[in-house]
Design a protein around this motif. Structure first.
Motif, PDB file in Angstrom:
ATOM      1  N   ASN A 122       0.994  -1.318  -0.176  1.00  0.00           N
ATOM      2  CA  ASN A 122      -0.180   0.115  -0.517  1.00  0.00           C
ATOM      3  C   ASN A 122       1.170   0.878   0.317  1.00  0.00           C
ATOM      4  O   ASN A 122       0.372   2.197   0.096  1.00  0.00           O
ATOM      5  CB  ASN A 122      -0.655  -0.484   1.324  1.00  0.00           C
ATOM      6  CG  ASN A 122      -1.886  -0.932   1.023  1.00  0.00           C
ATOM      7  OD1 ASN A 122      -2.950  -0.435   0.076  1.00  0.00           O
ATOM      8  ND2 ASN A 122      -2.430  -2.316   1.512  1.00  0.00           N
ATOM      9  N   GLY A 123       1.999   1.349   0.072  1.00  0.00           N
ATOM     10  CA  GLY A 123       2.628   2.272  -0.010  1.00  0.00           C
ATOM     11  C   GLY A 123       3.319   3.419   1.501  1.00  0.00           C
ATOM     12  O   GLY A 123       2.656   4.510   1.193  1.00  0.00           O
ATOM     13  N   ALA A 124       2.543   2.277   2.520  1.00  0.00           N
ATOM     14  CA  ALA A 124       2.703   2.593   3.659  1.00  0.00           C
ATOM     15  C   ALA A 124       3.480   2.265   4.787  1.00  0.00           C
ATOM     16  O   ALA A 124       3.248   2.198   5.431  1.00  0.00           O
ATOM     17  CB  ALA A 124       1.236   2.746   3.546  1.00  0.00           C
ATOM     18  N   VAL A 125       5.182   2.222   4.394  1.00  0.00           N
ATOM     19  CA  VAL A 125       6.103   1.284   5.648  1.00  0.00           C
ATOM     20  C   VAL A 125       6.671   2.394   6.687  1.00  0.00           C
ATOM     21  O   VAL A 125       6.464   2.217   6.957  1.00  0.00           O
ATOM     22  CB  VAL A 125       6.865   1.085   4.189  1.00  0.00           C
ATOM     23  CG1 VAL A 125       6.178  -0.252   4.030  1.00  0.00           C
ATOM     24  CG2 VAL A 125       7.944   1.816   3.325  1.00  0.00           C
ATOM     25  N   ALA A 126       6.141   4.072   5.735  1.00  0.00           N
ATOM     26  CA  ALA A 126       6.128   5.022   6.914  1.00  0.00           C
ATOM     27  C   ALA A 126       5.477   4.612   8.256  1.00  0.00           C
ATOM     28  O   ALA A 126       5.685   4.852   9.245  1.00  0.00           O
ATOM     29  CB  ALA A 126       5.938   6.352   6.632  1.00  0.00           C
ATOM     30  N   ASN A 127       4.057   3.876   8.077  1.00  0.00           N
ATOM     31  CA  ASN A 127       3.737   3.939   9.283  1.00  0.00           C
ATOM     32  C   ASN A 127       3.772   2.859  10.430  1.00  0.00           C
ATOM     33  O   ASN A 127       3.653   2.527  10.950  1.00  0.00           O
ATOM     34  CB  ASN A 127       1.703   3.861   9.037  1.00  0.00           C
ATOM     35  CG  ASN A 127       1.284   4.811   8.166  1.00  0.00           C
ATOM     36  OD1 ASN A 127       1.991   5.502   7.987  1.00  0.00           O
ATOM     37  ND2 ASN A 127       0.869   4.669   7.651  1.00  0.00           N
ATOM     38  N   PHE A 128       4.825   1.644   9.625  1.00  0.00           N
ATOM     39  CA  PHE A 128       5.361   0.352  10.148  1.00  0.00           C
ATOM     40  C   PHE A 128       5.770   0.604  11.877  1.00  0.00           C
ATOM     41  O   PHE A 128       5.565   0.405  13.335  1.00  0.00           O
ATOM     42  CB  PHE A 128       5.563  -0.141   9.618  1.00  0.00           C
ATOM     43  CG  PHE A 128       5.922  -1.907  10.224  1.00  0.00           C
ATOM     44  CD1 PHE A 128       5.048  -2.652  10.313  1.00  0.00           C
ATOM     45  CD2 PHE A 128       7.353  -2.039  11.430  1.00  0.00           C
ATOM     46  CE1 PHE A 128       5.762  -3.946  11.062  1.00  0.00           C
ATOM     47  CE2 PHE A 128       7.962  -2.858  11.704  1.00  0.00           C
ATOM     48  CZ  PHE A 128       6.787  -4.151  10.946  1.00  0.00           C
ATOM     49  N   ASP A 129       6.431   2.042  12.162  1.00  0.00           N
ATOM     50  CA  ASP A 129       7.087   2.333  13.210  1.00  0.00           C
ATOM     51  C   ASP A 129       6.483   2.559  14.101  1.00  0.00           C
ATOM     52  O   ASP A 129       6.418   2.890  15.304  1.00  0.00           O
ATOM     53  CB  ASP A 129       8.765   3.698  13.753  1.00  0.00           C
ATOM     54  CG  ASP A 129       9.479   3.032  12.708  1.00  0.00           C
ATOM     55  OD1 ASP A 129       9.622   1.087  12.798  1.00  0.00           O
ATOM     56  OD2 ASP A 129       9.794   3.743  11.311  1.00  0.00           O
ATOM     57  N   SER A 130       4.691   3.692  13.830  1.00  0.00           N
ATOM     58  CA  SER A 130       3.887   3.676  14.534  1.00  0.00           C
ATOM     59  C   SER A 130       3.136   3.039  15.237  1.00  0.00           C
ATOM     60  O   SER A 130       1.897   3.413  16.375  1.00  0.00           O
ATOM     61  CB  SER A 130       3.095   4.864  13.594  1.00  0.00           C
ATOM     62  OG  SER A 130       2.591   5.059  13.126  1.00  0.00           O
TER      63      SER A 130
ATOM     64  N   VAL B 152      -4.166 -10.876  16.788  1.00  0.00           N
ATOM     65  CA  VAL B 152      -4.601 -10.069  16.221  1.00  0.00           C
ATOM     66  C   VAL B 152      -2.937  -8.438  15.332  1.00  0.00           C
ATOM     67  O   VAL B 152      -2.287  -8.181  16.133  1.00  0.00           O
ATOM     68  CB  VAL B 152      -5.427  -9.324  17.078  1.00  0.00           C
ATOM     69  CG1 VAL B 152      -5.838  -7.894  16.773  1.00  0.00           C
ATOM     70  CG2 VAL B 152      -6.219 -10.131  17.173  1.00  0.00           C
ATOM     71  N   VAL B 153      -3.044  -8.667  14.457  1.00  0.00           N
ATOM     72  CA  VAL B 153      -2.008  -8.283  13.454  1.00  0.00           C
ATOM     73  C   VAL B 153      -2.223  -6.739  12.858  1.00  0.00           C
ATOM     74  O   VAL B 153      -3.575  -6.889  12.016  1.00  0.00           O
ATOM     75  CB  VAL B 153      -1.534  -8.720  12.253  1.00  0.00           C
ATOM     76  CG1 VAL B 153      -0.587  -7.779  11.357  1.00  0.00           C
ATOM     77  CG2 VAL B 153      -1.022  -9.843  12.985  1.00  0.00           C
ATOM     78  N   THR B 154      -2.900  -5.455  13.323  1.00  0.00           N
ATOM     79  CA  THR B 154      -2.964  -4.392  12.629  1.00  0.00           C
ATOM     80  C   THR B 154      -1.426  -3.397  11.793  1.00  0.00           C
ATOM     81  O   THR B 154      -0.726  -3.561  12.054  1.00  0.00           O
ATOM     82  CB  THR B 154      -3.054  -3.279  14.258  1.00  0.00           C
ATOM     83  OG1 THR B 154      -3.477  -3.815  15.442  1.00  0.00           O
ATOM     84  CG2 THR B 154      -2.895  -2.033  13.591  1.00  0.00           C
ATOM     85  N   THR B 155      -2.821  -3.196  10.280  1.00  0.00           N
ATOM     86  CA  THR B 155      -2.190  -2.745   9.803  1.00  0.00           C
ATOM     87  C   THR B 155      -1.958  -1.343   9.191  1.00  0.00           C
ATOM     88  O   THR B 155      -1.022  -0.597   8.479  1.00  0.00           O
ATOM     89  CB  THR B 155      -2.397  -3.493   8.469  1.00  0.00           C
ATOM     90  OG1 THR B 155      -3.555  -3.387   7.900  1.00  0.00           O
ATOM     91  CG2 THR B 155      -2.120  -4.597   8.334  1.00  0.00           C
TER      92      THR B 155
END
Length: 424
Positions: free
Chosen positions: A58-66, A79-82
């Motif tokens: 989805n081109g949203a790897v920047a959200n991974f650290d948050s 449960v895995v949140t994306t």
């Protein structure tokens, strides 16, 4: 080997075996806990990588650290949140790949949360062989139903643990086999020691039983070899009678040993016939009264008036009853009184032999039917015998498919009960 030494060896061996087993199960339990921990860690890492792959798509790897992508609800439910749109096919592909990469070869179920409805949808089961099936598992709803997340459940983690613990299972199985062989060997040693002690007692009894008549015969023979004995015919006849009685006693003892040997070498063949119980016991007690033991005893028959029939070998059944009666007289320190009565119970006939003897201690009751066994009396040999009579009783009862047991007589003495399951 002395008795105390053997007891110490058995105690030490038991403690050692118990310690080894405890240590083995401790390591097995510890290995299981480590496998549990490893499963959680590997699964968490694999699901984090799946979350990363979905965010990358989805081109949203920047959200991974948050975000904290993986939440462990139970040992088998994650449960895995994306926080990004989840493509079902892409999720399925990465789940299978990442779990396989981390060597988690087991069934798993997953579902995708729909933020619009707030429910988990597209519930799917993937087997360890890669087959896809609809899932019937009821997925618990997450804490934030309006976010993008997926849930993964492992219905059966045993294949994973079995693969990790297979070596420990093998070692544990081998240890159990070794312990079983050790226990069997130890039991054989104990049985052999008991048999050796029984045989020793038998030889002592046999020596005593044969030595007495031999001495009496030798003494009587010496007396009657004197020519002066001819002057007193009554004395001559008395010593001749002693020789005859002692010879009969010795012959009877030898016959008992030979009969036992013949029973041991071959199977008991029964000549079965129909026997009327009351008439049978009248004949047996009449015969018993003519024996030395029977002359001392009173046998009271308390049999029902109606005729009772059974099928048995009359010869062996007679000897069985005579052995029980003789045993009751042997172990009685007063005037022997023996009651014989019957009790019918459905398809069984119970014959009770109740005596007023010294009784049998509870710890010896199961042993008295063992060959050569006699209740310990120290060095006292006031009761004659080899410990063969009740062994014969047990063998004949077993040959007829009957049972024999002994109980305590509340009024003093013992109650021998013959349980006959087949009667007509």
């Amino acid at each position: 080997m002395k008795g105390k030494t053997l007891k110490y060896i058995v105690l030490l061996a038991t403690i050692t075996v118990a310690g080894v087993l405890a240590l083995q199960f401790f390591f097995l339990r510890n290995s299981y806990d480590n496998s549990e921990k490893q499963f959680r860690e590997s699964t968490t890492i694999a699901l984090k990588e799946v979350a990363w792959q979905l965010l990358a798509a989805n081109g949203a790897v920047a959200n991974f650290d948050s975000i904290a992508p993986v939440e462990l609800i139970t040992n088998s439910y994650y449960v895995v949140t994306t926080d990004a749109l989840i493509d079902f096919e892409l999720l399925k592909f990465h789940l299978m790949e990442e779990l396989k990469k981390h060597q988690i070869y087991t069934d798993f179920e997953f579902a995708v949360n729909n933020p619009v409805t707030g429910h988990l949808e597209q519930k799917t089961l993937i087997t360890a062989r890669g087959e896809e099936q609809p899932s019937n598992y009821t997925f618990p709803e997450g804490k934030n139903p309006d976010t993008f997340y997926f849930a993964v459940h492992f219905p059966d983690r045993s294949p994973y643990f079995h693969s990790r613990l297979s070596v420990w299972y093998l070692f544990t199985g081998l240890l159990v086999v070794v312990i079983l062989f050790f226990g069997y060997t130890l039991s054989v040693i104990i049985r052999q020691r008991q048999l050796s002690q029984i045989q020793k007692n038998f030889i002592n009894n046999l020596t005593h039983e044969l030595k007495t008549p031999i001495s009496s015969i030798a003494l009587s023979a010496k007396v009657i070899s004197d020519e002066q004995i001819l002057k007193t015919p009554k004395r001559l006849f008395e010593y001749a009678r002693i020789i005859q009685d002692q010879n009969a006693r010795m012959s009877k003892n030898v016959e008992k040993v030979l009969n036992l040997a013949s029973l041991e070498k071959s199977k008991v063949f029964l000549n079965l016939e129909k026997i009327e119980l009351e008439h049978f016991f009248e004949e047996v007690t009449k015969s018993f009264r003519h024996t030395n033991a029977g002359k001392k005893a009173t046998v009271q028959l308390n049999l029902p008036h109606q005729k009772i029939f059974l099928v048995a070998d009359k010869f062996h059944f007679t000897n069985l009853v005579l052995n029980i009666l003789e045993n009751s007289v042997k172990y009685c320190e007063k005037k022997p009184i023996i009651h014989v009565d019957t009790h019918q119970l459905k398809n069984k006939l119970l014959i009770h032999f109740t005596d007023n003897g010294i009784g049998i201690s509870k710890k010896y009751r199961k042993k008295i039917f063992t060959r050569f066994y006699r209740v310990p009396t120290g060095n006292v040999h006031n009761v004659k015998g080899f410990g063969l009579g009740l062994d014969y009783v047990r063998k004949i009862a077993k040959a007829h498919k009957w049972k024999i047991k002994v109980d305590d007589n509340p009024e003093g003495g013992s109650i021998f009960t013959l349980i006959i399951s087949k009667k007509i």
